[in-house]
Design a protein around this motif. Structure first.
Motif, PDB file in Angstrom:
ATOM      1  N   TYR A 231     106.354  26.225   9.341  1.00 22.41           N
ATOM      2  CA  TYR A 231     106.837  26.734   8.052  1.00 22.41           C
ATOM      3  C   TYR A 231     105.808  27.692   7.450  1.00 22.41           C
ATOM      4  CZ  TYR A 231     110.339  22.939   7.787  1.00 22.41           C
ATOM      5  OH  TYR A 231     111.397  22.101   8.004  1.00 22.41           O
ATOM      6  N   PRO A 232     106.248  28.607   6.598  1.00 19.58           N
ATOM      7  CA  PRO A 232     105.271  29.387   5.828  1.00 19.58           C
ATOM      8  C   PRO A 232     104.403  28.443   5.004  1.00 19.58           C
ATOM      9  CG  PRO A 232     107.485  30.270   5.569  1.00 19.58           C
ATOM     10  CD  PRO A 232     107.632  28.956   6.271  1.00 19.58           C
ATOM     11  N   PRO A 253     113.125  21.423   2.390  1.00 20.91           N
ATOM     12  CA  PRO A 253     112.326  22.645   2.216  1.00 20.91           C
ATOM     13  C   PRO A 253     113.186  23.796   1.707  1.00 20.91           C
ATOM     14  CG  PRO A 253     112.400  21.963   4.524  1.00 20.91           C
ATOM     15  CD  PRO A 253     113.214  20.993   3.770  1.00 20.91           C
ATOM     16  N   ASP A 254     112.564  24.677   0.919  1.00 22.74           N
ATOM     17  CA  ASP A 254     113.319  25.805   0.377  1.00 22.74           C
ATOM     18  C   ASP A 254     113.506  26.927   1.401  1.00 22.74           C
ATOM     19  OD1 ASP A 254     110.675  26.558   0.463  1.00 22.74           O
ATOM     20  OD2 ASP A 254     110.641  27.477  -1.521  1.00 22.74           O
ATOM     21  N   VAL A 255     112.801  26.852   2.553  1.00 23.26           N
ATOM     22  CA  VAL A 255     113.021  27.795   3.654  1.00 23.26           C
ATOM     23  C   VAL A 255     113.052  26.993   4.944  1.00 23.26           C
ATOM     24  CG1 VAL A 255     111.928  29.761   2.512  1.00 23.26           C
ATOM     25  CG2 VAL A 255     110.536  28.224   3.909  1.00 23.26           C
ATOM     26  N   ALA A 260     106.854  29.669  16.400  1.00 23.70           N
ATOM     27  CA  ALA A 260     105.510  30.230  16.202  1.00 23.70           C
ATOM     28  C   ALA A 260     105.477  31.718  16.511  1.00 23.70           C
ATOM     29  CB  ALA A 260     104.509  29.484  17.082  1.00 23.70           C
ATOM     30  N   GLU A 261     106.131  32.141  17.587  1.00 24.47           N
ATOM     31  CA  GLU A 261     106.096  33.555  17.940  1.00 24.47           C
ATOM     32  C   GLU A 261     106.781  34.414  16.880  1.00 24.47           C
ATOM     33  OE1 GLU A 261     108.125  34.457  21.544  1.00 24.47           O
ATOM     34  OE2 GLU A 261     109.918  33.287  21.054  1.00 24.47           O
ATOM     35  N   ASP A 262     107.816  33.883  16.228  1.00 22.67           N
ATOM     36  CA  ASP A 262     108.497  34.637  15.165  1.00 22.67           C
ATOM     37  C   ASP A 262     107.642  34.708  13.905  1.00 22.67           C
ATOM     38  OD1 ASP A 262     110.676  35.017  16.831  1.00 22.67           O
ATOM     39  OD2 ASP A 262     111.699  33.205  16.132  1.00 22.67           O
ATOM     40  N   MET A 263     106.888  33.645  13.630  1.00 21.37           N
ATOM     41  CA  MET A 263     106.034  33.650  12.445  1.00 21.37           C
ATOM     42  C   MET A 263     104.961  34.731  12.540  1.00 21.37           C
ATOM     43  SD  MET A 263     105.382  32.325   9.484  1.00 21.37           S
ATOM     44  CE  MET A 263     106.196  30.725   9.401  1.00 21.37           C
ATOM     45  N   LEU A 264     104.516  35.017  13.772  1.00 20.66           N
ATOM     46  CA  LEU A 264     103.450  36.015  13.967  1.00 20.66           C
ATOM     47  C   LEU A 264     103.983  37.393  14.347  1.00 20.66           C
ATOM     48  CD1 LEU A 264     100.688  33.966  15.823  1.00 20.66           C
ATOM     49  CD2 LEU A 264     100.584  34.875  13.503  1.00 20.66           C
ATOM     50  N   ALA A 284      90.250  40.118  23.469  1.00 20.67           N
ATOM     51  CA  ALA A 284      91.709  40.160  23.451  1.00 20.67           C
ATOM     52  C   ALA A 284      92.126  40.456  22.020  1.00 20.67           C
ATOM     53  CB  ALA A 284      92.296  38.837  23.937  1.00 20.67           C
ATOM     54  N   ARG A 285      93.414  40.612  21.808  1.00 20.72           N
ATOM     55  CA  ARG A 285      93.922  40.837  20.461  1.00 20.72           C
ATOM     56  C   ARG A 285      94.386  39.498  19.873  1.00 20.72           C
ATOM     57  NH1 ARG A 285      95.544  45.632  18.652  1.00 20.72           N
ATOM     58  NH2 ARG A 285      97.576  44.884  17.952  1.00 20.72           N
ATOM     59  N   PHE A 286      94.011  39.272  18.618  1.00 22.31           N
ATOM     60  CA  PHE A 286      94.346  38.013  17.954  1.00 22.31           C
ATOM     61  C   PHE A 286      94.982  38.286  16.594  1.00 22.31           C
ATOM     62  CE2 PHE A 286      91.114  36.706  20.952  1.00 22.31           C
ATOM     63  CZ  PHE A 286      91.501  35.444  21.341  1.00 22.31           C
ATOM     64  N   ALA A 287      95.784  37.333  16.162  1.00 22.01           N
ATOM     65  CA  ALA A 287      96.338  37.331  14.804  1.00 22.01           C
ATOM     66  C   ALA A 287      96.371  35.891  14.333  1.00 22.01           C
ATOM     67  CB  ALA A 287      97.738  37.937  14.776  1.00 22.01           C
ATOM     68  N   ALA A 288      96.256  35.676  13.022  1.00 19.13           N
ATOM     69  CA  ALA A 288      96.253  34.314  12.490  1.00 19.13           C
ATOM     70  C   ALA A 288      96.849  34.289  11.091  1.00 19.13           C
ATOM     71  CB  ALA A 288      94.829  33.754  12.468  1.00 19.13           C
ATOM     72  N   VAL A 289      97.635  33.264  10.813  1.00 16.41           N
ATOM     73  CA  VAL A 289      98.188  33.041   9.475  1.00 16.41           C
ATOM     74  C   VAL A 289      98.140  31.547   9.182  1.00 16.41           C
ATOM     75  CG1 VAL A 289      99.715  35.054   9.500  1.00 16.41           C
ATOM     76  CG2 VAL A 289     100.560  32.859  10.345  1.00 16.41           C
ATOM     77  N   ARG A 290      98.072  31.218   7.904  1.00 17.10           N
ATOM     78  CA  ARG A 290      98.148  29.814   7.505  1.00 17.10           C
ATOM     79  C   ARG A 290      99.611  29.383   7.482  1.00 17.10           C
ATOM     80  NH1 ARG A 290      93.826  26.619   7.819  1.00 17.10           N
ATOM     81  NH2 ARG A 290      94.390  25.389   5.987  1.00 17.10           N
ATOM     82  N   VAL A 291      99.881  28.196   8.008  1.00 16.40           N
ATOM     83  CA  VAL A 291     101.248  27.675   8.070  1.00 16.40           C
ATOM     84  C   VAL A 291     101.236  26.187   7.739  1.00 16.40           C
ATOM     85  CG1 VAL A 291     101.976  29.348   9.829  1.00 16.40           C
ATOM     86  CG2 VAL A 291     101.054  27.122  10.549  1.00 16.40           C
ATOM     87  N   ARG A 292     102.427  25.631   7.631  1.00 18.31           N
ATOM     88  CA  ARG A 292     102.610  24.182   7.598  1.00 18.31           C
ATOM     89  C   ARG A 292     103.340  23.809   8.888  1.00 18.31           C
ATOM     90  NH1 ARG A 292     103.312  22.121   2.293  1.00 18.31           N
ATOM     91  NH2 ARG A 292     103.831  20.084   3.219  1.00 18.31           N
TER      92      ARG A 292
END
Length: 422
Positions: A231-232, A253-255, A260-264, A284-292
């Motif tokens: 989740y976001p 949840p409200d959403v 995981a691949e769609d979240m990033l 390598a190339r990396f990306a990161a976001v906070r999630v639940r």
């Protein structure tokens, strides 16, 4: 290493003294150094007969009895291995890597052997699978646990378990994550110091495994499949108004959760170099976001059917390799952790695969020819002790200047270096 075979055997004997004190019986105290020396020494085959021929002529029966049939508890030596491993590489900057390794086997009588997926081979094969724990700091791994996983074809057959001498406590079905958690508890009880638990997606996809690590107040970073739901981070639980029927009894949840691949998919990816290897910079190339995480209690959400409610907050990390392949990870490192630290922590896991390969190719981990539970686990313990000794030798700086753990060390050279002068 400079010196004769007697030199390194003498050093090995001195280093093994704390282990031998725990063995007690004089015959076992004689056989243990011979077995470990046989694993370290030259020779393509490291099973009992070749070891006895090279290091204990005329003592095959005693050596076989020591590893396969003797009445002694391996737990004492396992505990000493934890003490020595912690001295070598333990600390708040160390990691504890959970993985498994396959030992290919023919036939069906060796304990735990079955057609099962072997991650090291990348396919299903007839093999035994050992759940492994490796303590590592920098680029210096020390394997500290190897425990056999029993497939359902074994746990459902009491007579087969009895013939292989499987202890009663291990005859019930346990998943690999459950075995790993039990071993982590043993590490903690044994005083092993580490700052983070690492594992691949075979373990990371298990919500109970991640939750149990958190319950133990451990920091962790684990691989996950790309379709695992999250989740976001700002997801809220709401009380929807029912348009018909009875009022809602539970919040939702409200959403909705997404893969995981769609979240990033729309995240900002950056090129990260986490260390310099023997062939240059590793990047390598990396990306990161906070999630639940979507691993809370299951709940029916509108017309979407059964969904898992939001769980704990974590980092969702993506890695895009030069080949274009993408990998995904979850980590409960603190909110303010920078992307390079996340990447370096995640990538530290691969040092255990190197240790597995070395123990098989150089120290005979997969050379045991017995069929019993006891014999397999005692044999598996000996390459771990041998590996720890070789790490001790390198880190002691015998060849010259002192070396600190994680610097100027190529563990790939360790097992073959010492016997070269024998």
């Amino acid at each position: 290493m400079q010196g004769s075979r007697t030199d390194w055997e003498g050093e090995l004997g001195r280093w093994l003294e704390p282990f031998l004190k725990r063995l007690g019986h004089q015959a076992r105290r004689r056989m243990c150094p011979l077995y470990v020396a046989g694993l370290i020494g030259p020779g393509d085959r490291k099973s009992v007969a070749p070891i006895a021929e090279r290091f204990a002529p005329g003592a095959y029966d005693q050596l076989h009895h020591f590893v396969a049939a003797g009445v002694w508890d391996a737990a004492a030596l396992e505990a000493e291995l934890l003490v020595q491993a912690d001295k070598l590489v333990g600390g708040s900057d160390a990691v504890l890597v959970v993985d498994d390794t396959a030992l290919p086997k023919k036939g069906e009588h060796s304990v735990g052997v079955a057609a099962q997926y072997a991650s090291a081979l990348g396919k299903t094969a007839n093999c035994q699978t050992l759940v492994s724990l490796t303590l590592a700091r920098g680029e210096v791994p020390v394997p500290v646990a190897l425990r056999l996983f029993l497939p359902e074809s074994w746990t459902s057959d009491p007579r087969r378990l009895q013939r292989a001498g499987v202890p009663l406590a291990h005859r019930t079905a346990r998943t690999k994550p459950q075995i790993a958690l039990a071993e982590i508890d043993r590490m903690i009880a044994g005083g092993i110091r580490f700052g983070c638990v690492l594992a691949d997606a075979g373990y990371g996809q298990s919500a109970p495994f991640r939750q149990e690590l958190t319950r133990r107040n451990l920091i962790w970073a684990v691989g996950i499949p790309r379709h695992l739901k999250v989740y976001p981070v700002g997801v809220q639980l709401i009380w929807p108004i029912a348009t018909r029927g009875r009022p809602r009894q539970r919040s939702i949840p409200d959403v909705l959760s997404v893969a995981a691949e769609d979240m990033l998919a729309d995240a900002q990816w950056r090129s990260i170099t986490w260390r310099t290897g023997t062939k240059g910079k590793l990047k390598a190339r990396f990306a990161a976001v906070r999630v639940r995480t979507a691993d809370g209690p299951p709940q029916r959400i509108r017309d979407k059917g059964q969904q898992h409610l939001p769980g704990e907050e974590a980092w969702l990390v993506g890695e895009q390799r030069a080949s274009g392949e993408k990998k995904y990870y979850l980590a409960n490192l603190p909110t303010g952790t920078d992307l390079r630290t996340l990447a370096a922590t995640i990538k530290a896991r691969w040092v255990c695969e190197q240790a597995h390969q070395q123990m098989k190719e150089e120290l005979g981990l997969d050379h045991f020819e017995g069929r019993s539970w006891q014999g397999l686990h005692r044999h598996a313990l000996m390459p771990m002790i041998a590996y720890a000794f070789l790490q001790h030798h390198r880190l002691a700086g015998r060849a010259g200047k002192k070396q600190s753990a994680g610097r100027h060390l190529n563990p790939a050279c360790l097992p073959c270096e010492m016997p070269s002068s024998a």
